[in-house]
Design an enzyme around this catalytic site. Structure first.
Site, PDB file in Angstrom:
ATOM      1  NE  ARG A 163      11.886 -97.481  24.122  1.00 29.24           N
ATOM      2  CZ  ARG A 163      11.270 -97.731  25.271  1.00 29.24           C
ATOM      3  NH1 ARG A 163      11.951 -97.942  26.380  1.00 29.24           N
ATOM      4  NH2 ARG A 163       9.951 -97.779  25.325  1.00 29.24           N
ATOM      5  CD  GLU A 192      10.670 -96.926  33.112  1.00 26.30           C
ATOM      6  OE1 GLU A 192      10.843 -96.232  34.129  1.00 26.30           O
ATOM      7  OE2 GLU A 192      11.305 -97.960  32.876  1.00 26.30           O
ATOM      8  NE  ARG A 202      -7.657-103.001   0.182  1.00 29.82           N
ATOM      9  CZ  ARG A 202      -7.974-104.266   0.068  1.00 29.82           C
ATOM     10  NH1 ARG A 202      -7.133-105.123  -0.518  1.00 29.82           N
ATOM     11  NH2 ARG A 202      -9.124-104.709   0.517  1.00 29.82           N
ATOM     12  CB  CYS A 220      17.329 -95.895  37.489  1.00 26.56           C
ATOM     13  SG  CYS A 220      18.665 -96.076  38.677  1.00 26.56           S
ATOM     14  CG  LEU A 221      11.948 -95.540  37.822  1.00 29.70           C
ATOM     15  CD1 LEU A 221      10.708 -95.364  38.690  1.00 29.70           C
ATOM     16  CD2 LEU A 221      11.782 -96.761  36.929  1.00 29.70           C
ATOM     17  CG  LEU A 227      -2.662-100.966   7.605  1.00 31.87           C
ATOM     18  CD1 LEU A 227      -1.821-101.333   8.801  1.00 31.87           C
ATOM     19  CD2 LEU A 227      -1.907-101.249   6.322  1.00 31.87           C
ATOM     20  CD1 TRP A 281       3.587-106.047  36.516  1.00 34.08           C
ATOM     21  CD2 TRP A 281       3.907-106.956  34.499  1.00 34.08           C
ATOM     22  NE1 TRP A 281       2.372-106.488  36.052  1.00 34.08           N
ATOM     23  CE2 TRP A 281       2.549-107.052  34.813  1.00 34.08           C
ATOM     24  CE3 TRP A 281       4.364-107.480  33.276  1.00 34.08           C
ATOM     25  CZ2 TRP A 281       1.618-107.639  33.952  1.00 34.08           C
ATOM     26  CZ3 TRP A 281       3.454-108.059  32.416  1.00 34.08           C
ATOM     27  CH2 TRP A 281       2.094-108.129  32.763  1.00 34.08           C
TER      28      TRP A 281
HETATM   29  C1  LIG Z   1       5.856-104.586  29.812  1.00 37.21           C
HETATM   30  C2  LIG Z   1       6.168-104.097  31.176  1.00 37.21           C
HETATM   31  C3  LIG Z   1       7.491-104.030  31.596  1.00 37.21           C
HETATM   32  C4  LIG Z   1       7.808-103.619  32.890  1.00 37.21           C
HETATM   33  N1  LIG Z   1       9.121-103.643  33.308  1.00 37.21           N
HETATM   34  C5  LIG Z   1       9.398-103.375  34.612  1.00 37.21           C
HETATM   35  C6  LIG Z   1      10.723-103.552  35.112  1.00 37.21           C
HETATM   36  O1  LIG Z   1      11.644-103.950  34.361  1.00 37.21           O
HETATM   37  N2  LIG Z   1      10.960-103.301  36.425  1.00 37.21           N
HETATM   38  C7  LIG Z   1       9.970-102.883  37.273  1.00 37.21           C
HETATM   39  O2  LIG Z   1      10.267-102.677  38.455  1.00 37.21           O
HETATM   40  N3  LIG Z   1       8.689-102.713  36.829  1.00 37.21           N
HETATM   41  C8  LIG Z   1       8.388-102.955  35.528  1.00 37.21           C
HETATM   42  N4  LIG Z   1       7.102-102.811  35.062  1.00 37.21           N
HETATM   43  C9  LIG Z   1       6.043-102.418  35.993  1.00 37.21           C
HETATM   44  C10 LIG Z   1       5.457-101.048  35.742  1.00 37.21           C
HETATM   45  O3  LIG Z   1       6.359-100.058  36.127  1.00 37.21           O
HETATM   46  C11 LIG Z   1       4.109-100.968  36.468  1.00 37.21           C
HETATM   47  O4  LIG Z   1       3.212-101.781  35.738  1.00 37.21           O
HETATM   48  C12 LIG Z   1       3.582 -99.551  36.582  1.00 37.21           C
HETATM   49  O5  LIG Z   1       4.339 -98.819  37.503  1.00 37.21           O
HETATM   50  C13 LIG Z   1       2.116 -99.512  37.009  1.00 37.21           C
HETATM   51  O6  LIG Z   1       1.930-100.283  38.131  1.00 37.21           O
HETATM   52  P1  LIG Z   1       0.739-101.370  38.170  1.00 37.21           P
HETATM   53  O7  LIG Z   1       0.820-102.181  36.947  1.00 37.21           O
HETATM   54  O8  LIG Z   1       0.847-102.061  39.484  1.00 37.21           O
HETATM   55  O9  LIG Z   1      -0.579-100.522  38.097  1.00 37.21           O
HETATM   56  P2  LIG Z   1      -1.305 -99.722  39.275  1.00 37.21           P
HETATM   57  O10 LIG Z   1      -0.313 -98.870  39.978  1.00 37.21           O
HETATM   58  O11 LIG Z   1      -2.110-100.679  40.073  1.00 37.21           O
HETATM   59  O12 LIG Z   1      -2.271 -98.782  38.449  1.00 37.21           O
HETATM   60  C14 LIG Z   1      -3.469 -99.244  37.825  1.00 37.21           C
HETATM   61  C15 LIG Z   1      -4.218 -98.036  37.280  1.00 37.21           C
HETATM   62  O13 LIG Z   1      -4.530 -97.127  38.354  1.00 37.21           O
HETATM   63  C16 LIG Z   1      -4.013 -95.847  38.080  1.00 37.21           C
HETATM   64  N5  LIG Z   1      -3.598 -95.178  39.306  1.00 37.21           N
HETATM   65  C17 LIG Z   1      -2.710 -95.599  40.244  1.00 37.21           C
HETATM   66  N6  LIG Z   1      -2.571 -94.677  41.206  1.00 37.21           N
HETATM   67  C18 LIG Z   1      -3.393 -93.646  40.871  1.00 37.21           C
HETATM   68  C19 LIG Z   1      -3.694 -92.385  41.453  1.00 37.21           C
HETATM   69  N7  LIG Z   1      -3.095 -91.954  42.582  1.00 37.21           N
HETATM   70  N8  LIG Z   1      -4.590 -91.581  40.825  1.00 37.21           N
HETATM   71  C20 LIG Z   1      -5.175 -91.957  39.674  1.00 37.21           C
HETATM   72  N9  LIG Z   1      -4.932 -93.136  39.076  1.00 37.21           N
HETATM   73  C21 LIG Z   1      -4.049 -93.963  39.658  1.00 37.21           C
HETATM   74  C22 LIG Z   1      -2.825 -96.094  37.167  1.00 37.21           C
HETATM   75  O14 LIG Z   1      -2.479 -94.930  36.433  1.00 37.21           O
HETATM   76  C23 LIG Z   1      -3.362 -97.226  36.292  1.00 37.21           C
HETATM   77  O15 LIG Z   1      -4.183 -96.681  35.299  1.00 37.21           O
HETATM   78  C24 LIG Z   1       6.763-103.208  33.763  1.00 37.21           C
HETATM   79  C25 LIG Z   1       5.438-103.239  33.338  1.00 37.21           C
HETATM   80  C26 LIG Z   1       5.136-103.688  32.065  1.00 37.21           C
HETATM   81  C27 LIG Z   1       3.698-103.767  31.651  1.00 37.21           C
END
Ligand SMILES: Cc1cc2nc3c(=O)[nH]c(=O)nc-3n(C[C@H](O)[C@H](O)[C@H](O)COP(=O)(O)OP(=O)(O)OC[C@H]3O[C@@H](n4cnc5c(N)ncnc54)[C@H](O)[C@@H]3O)c2cc1C
Length: 397
Positions: free
Chosen positions: A103, A376, A281, A251-252, A351, A175
């Site tokens: 998906r 997202e 089971r 887009c998001l 399970l 990512w």
């Molecule tokens: C499998 C996968 C596919 C992806 N595909 C894409 C893609 O195709 N294109 C793309 O551009 N990105 C993609 N992403 C990136 C994804 O959108 C980001 O991982 C996401 O936006 C979170 O950013 P981060 O991982 O940097 O976490 P961070 O932003 O560093 O957050 C870490 C933690 O802190 C929390 N946090 C952050 N800010 C706050 C706040 N103000 N208050 C409270 N808590 C907060 C967050 O909720 C989270 O729990 C993908 C990620 C994954 C894992």
């Protein structure tokens, strides 16, 4: 009189539909669901454990998904299916019952990369890329996130500078789904005018995508780090019709909507696996399904699945009617991801030890849903969006 499991009336029902949800769907919607479900049963379910174990994204099924009209499904013209939001959601839910990675591919291709070009691109950009992407002959990716800019994309450092008529981009994205197999990348970058999107053929010199390895989630799917080193593009590469974060966010929002349905597909599949197992089971001389605690788990799961689908359909109908408010997407994404992951984990308990293998779907779905609740907009980000809506006080900073 003893009541055996086989006398029980729920055996006449679709166990994931206690409320006759199907009565809310039209005949074409039911037919589409049946078509995608058959595809998932035949092409994905028999292979997914192997793809997941080997960390393989099955590129060979992309043309089959294109044939089913699933790529850029909700877009009109340019070879796209022109489906409704509800139809798009139904298809996403069925795909995610196979695996979130499949998906996610459809979402990155259609809701992110194609949507960006469709909504904000020039006629030349649309004619060049959308028909090929709808046909599965070109794969797209969407580069917004960076190593130091995730939940707050306004902190992105990737920069596109003007050099005569050209643009030259430098930066790192992280990512980014499908980037190493994509033919085209939509890259968001700071410019002197604000954040802008660029349509970047991935063969352009200075574009390098490296898969992120050793993932514990979304293993049948690819995410990459992209390095952009003096990537030189003509003036025509910029998406002409949008400046600022409203570009990527538009887009998001499409992708977030799809997740509302998708997460419930994963939950439903995990639930069905657990229900079937519990009926076969035997422990302490009877099926696990015959114990009240197991029934409690199954009933709680079924209630949340039914409510989650109702929410998805309501949001989808509002989207189709043009009456959807953006915060309502957060209601659906936050609720359905949160409930889906709980359901998948609870299904795994039924399970027992067998539940930690790839012979069964719940733990694979639960692991995938860790990503789904993160991308997202994380649970926390959607909570902040809704907190702002309820209180009028933004608490993002
Ligand atoms: C499998 C996968 C596919 C992806 N595909 C894409 C893609 O195709 N294109 C793309 O551009 N990105 C993609 N992403 C990136 C994804 O959108 C980001 O991982 C996401 O936006 C979170 O950013 P981060 O991982 O940097 O976490 P961070 O932003 O560093 O957050 C870490 C933690 O802190 C929390 N946090 C952050 N800010 C706050 C706040 N103000 N208050 C409270 N808590 C907060 C967050 O909720 C989270 O729990 C993908 C990620 C994954 C894992």
């Amino acid at each position: 009189m003893s009541l055996t499991l086989h006398d029980h009336e729920t055996h006449q029902l679709d166990p994931a539909d206690l409320i006759n949800f199907d009565a809310l769907l039209s005949a074409p919607e039911l037919a589409l669901r049946a078509k995608v479900r058959t595809f998932v049963d035949e092409a994905i379910k028999p292979n997914i454990a192997g793809w997941y174990a080997d960390a393989v994204f099955p590129l060979e099924i992309v043309p089959e998904m294109a044939k089913l009209g699933l790529l850029g499904m909700h877009l009109k013209g340019y070879g796209c299916a022109g489906a409704t939001a509800v139809e798009y959601g139904i298809a996403g839910s069925e795909l995610e019952a196979g695996d979130s990675g499949l998906r996610t591919f459809v979402s990155v291709q259609g809701s992110l990369a194609m949507s960006a070009i469709y909504k904000h691109g020039s006629e030349e950009q649309k004619s060049e890329w959308l028909p090929k992407m709808a046909a599965g002959q070109a794969i797209g990716c969407f580069g917004l996130t960076e190593p130091t800019a995730g939940s707050d994309p306004s902190a992105m450092k990737t920069f596109a500078r003007r050099d005569g008529d050209d643009w030259v981009i430098n930066g790192t994205k992280r990512w980014i789904g499908l980037a190493n197999v994509a033919q085209v990348a939509v890259i968001w970058a700071q410019t002197d005018e604000g954040i802008r999107g660029f349509v970047v053929p991935t063969q352009t010199s200075g574009f390098k995508a490296t898969p992120i390895e050793q993932k514990l989630s979304m293993r049948a799917s690819i995410q990459c780090e992209i390095e952009l080193t003096d990537v030189r593009l003509p003036a025509t590469a910029v998406l002409p019709n949008v400046v600022g974060l409203k570009g990527p966010f538009s887009c998001l929002n499409e992708a977030r909507y799809g997740i509302i349905w998708g997460a419930m597909g994963a939950a439903r599949d995990a639930f069905e696996d657990a229900l079937a197992y519990s009926q076969q089971r035997l422990q302490f001389d009877k099926p696990l399904a015959g114990y009240q605690m197991t029934q409690q788990k199954l009933v709680d799961m079924a209630l949340e699945i039914n409510k989650g689908y109702l929410l998805a359909l309501h949001i989808g109908r509002m989207k189709d009617a043009g009456t959807l408010d953006l915060h309502q997407i957060s209601v659906g994404k936050l609720n359905n991801c949160r409930e889906a992951i709980k359901i998948a984990r609870e299904a795994r308990t039924i399970l027992g030890g067998n539940g930690i293998t790839l012979d069964y779907s719940p733990l694979r779905h639960a692991n995938n849903l860790e990503s789904v609740r993160t991308y997202e907009g994380t649970d926390e980000v959607h909570t902040l969006i809704l907190g702002n809506k309820l209180t009028g006080v933004p608490a993002f900073r």
